[in-house]
Design a protein around this motif. Sequence first.
Motif, PDB file in Angstrom:
ATOM      1  N   SER A  49      89.482  30.237  48.954  1.00  0.00           N
ATOM      2  CA  SER A  49      89.601  29.318  48.122  1.00  0.00           C
ATOM      3  C   SER A  49      90.755  28.968  48.903  1.00  0.00           C
ATOM      4  N   HIS A  81      95.036  27.384  48.654  1.00  0.00           N
ATOM      5  CA  HIS A  81      96.223  27.686  48.411  1.00  0.00           C
ATOM      6  C   HIS A  81      96.312  28.374  51.056  1.00  0.00           C
ATOM      7  N   SER A 117      95.812  32.053  50.583  1.00  0.00           N
ATOM      8  CA  SER A 117      94.031  32.381  50.247  1.00  0.00           C
ATOM      9  C   SER A 117      93.346  33.790  50.370  1.00  0.00           C
ATOM     10  N   CYS A 170      92.671  27.375  41.614  1.00  0.00           N
ATOM     11  CA  CYS A 170      92.978  27.794  42.684  1.00  0.00           C
ATOM     12  C   CYS A 170      94.473  26.123  42.779  1.00  0.00           C
ATOM     13  N   SER A 209     100.969  30.250  44.400  1.00  0.00           N
ATOM     14  CA  SER A 209     100.596  31.544  44.923  1.00  0.00           C
ATOM     15  C   SER A 209     100.256  32.379  43.741  1.00  0.00           C
ATOM     16  N   ASN A 240      97.140  30.133  37.405  1.00  0.00           N
ATOM     17  CA  ASN A 240      95.884  29.013  38.177  1.00  0.00           C
ATOM     18  C   ASN A 240      95.966  29.296  39.009  1.00  0.00           C
ATOM     19  N   SER A 241      96.530  30.567  39.557  1.00  0.00           N
ATOM     20  CA  SER A 241      95.222  31.508  40.686  1.00  0.00           C
ATOM     21  C   SER A 241      94.421  31.981  40.698  1.00  0.00           C
ATOM     22  N   HIS A 284     102.042  39.181  41.778  1.00  0.00           N
ATOM     23  CA  HIS A 284     101.054  38.558  40.725  1.00  0.00           C
ATOM     24  C   HIS A 284     102.091  38.418  39.559  1.00  0.00           C
ATOM     25  N   TYR A 319     102.891  22.627  48.648  1.00  0.00           N
ATOM     26  CA  TYR A 319     101.887  23.877  47.639  1.00  0.00           C
ATOM     27  C   TYR A 319     103.471  25.255  48.095  1.00  0.00           C
TER      28      TYR A 319
END
Length: 272
Positions: free
Chosen positions: A117, A119, A123, A138, A142, A146-147, A175, A205
Amino acid sequence: MNKKHIDKIIREIFKGIKKLNFKSTDNVYLGIDLGKVLFNEYKKIFENENVPLNEIRNYVTTKIIKNLKNYFKNGTIIVPSFNFNYFKDRKYNKKLTKSTLGPFENSFIKEKGVSRSNHPIFSICAFGKNKKKILEPCGLFSFGQNSPFNNFIKNNVIFLNIGLPFKKSCTYVHHVEHLNGVNHRYYKAVTGKVFEGGKYINKTYYSFVRYKIIMKNVKRAEYKIEKMLKNKKYLKEINNSKIYVSKVYAKDVFQCANDALHQDPFVFLEKK
């Protein structure tokens, strides 16, 4: 190096995976500690030989990855490839940048067919049937909607831990903290050079970090999620003298963490 004995240990790992009823079609997020995998059988593996540790580590890593691909041949293997060095070096190429997590993760990144991914800090890598569904979208943050972590429940991801208890690898809890808007963390903007479209571009980011001033005397307590999962009988474990293997569904981790955060937004800290 006693390769036969190492192969025996790896067979024990996959006996454990089979005993926990993992299927070939499962999408699994792997947490692994190679040191713990080898620790109990250290003397038998070395057999008084002066074998470089890297040689043993490479042999074990190659064998485990090959066996994982064979076992989950109709599913997806997901491995974290976080890179905390990005805070300092501010440069990221998802095909070349190493993970700061360890040699297993870096070996997996290089495997043919593995995608990573975008990020630059958080990632994750994936191999298999549903890798695109896991890794995309992605966005710049983090965690959150949208991750890739937001795709875990809809794709029925299962956390598979080998030699490493779940409490040591439960990044997914952050998360859930993001979705609950906890106020002891904030999104730090980190601008650096990211390789996109064949060239490095400046891009910002965002990483979900703790407030240093507020949190310097407060320890994290993600171990609490493991207790919650055990109390609910969601976490299945094989923990014998030879190997540790565990299984828990992302949806169950989410439910436990979400319910706990609704009751107490500081639940995953040692004190408020």
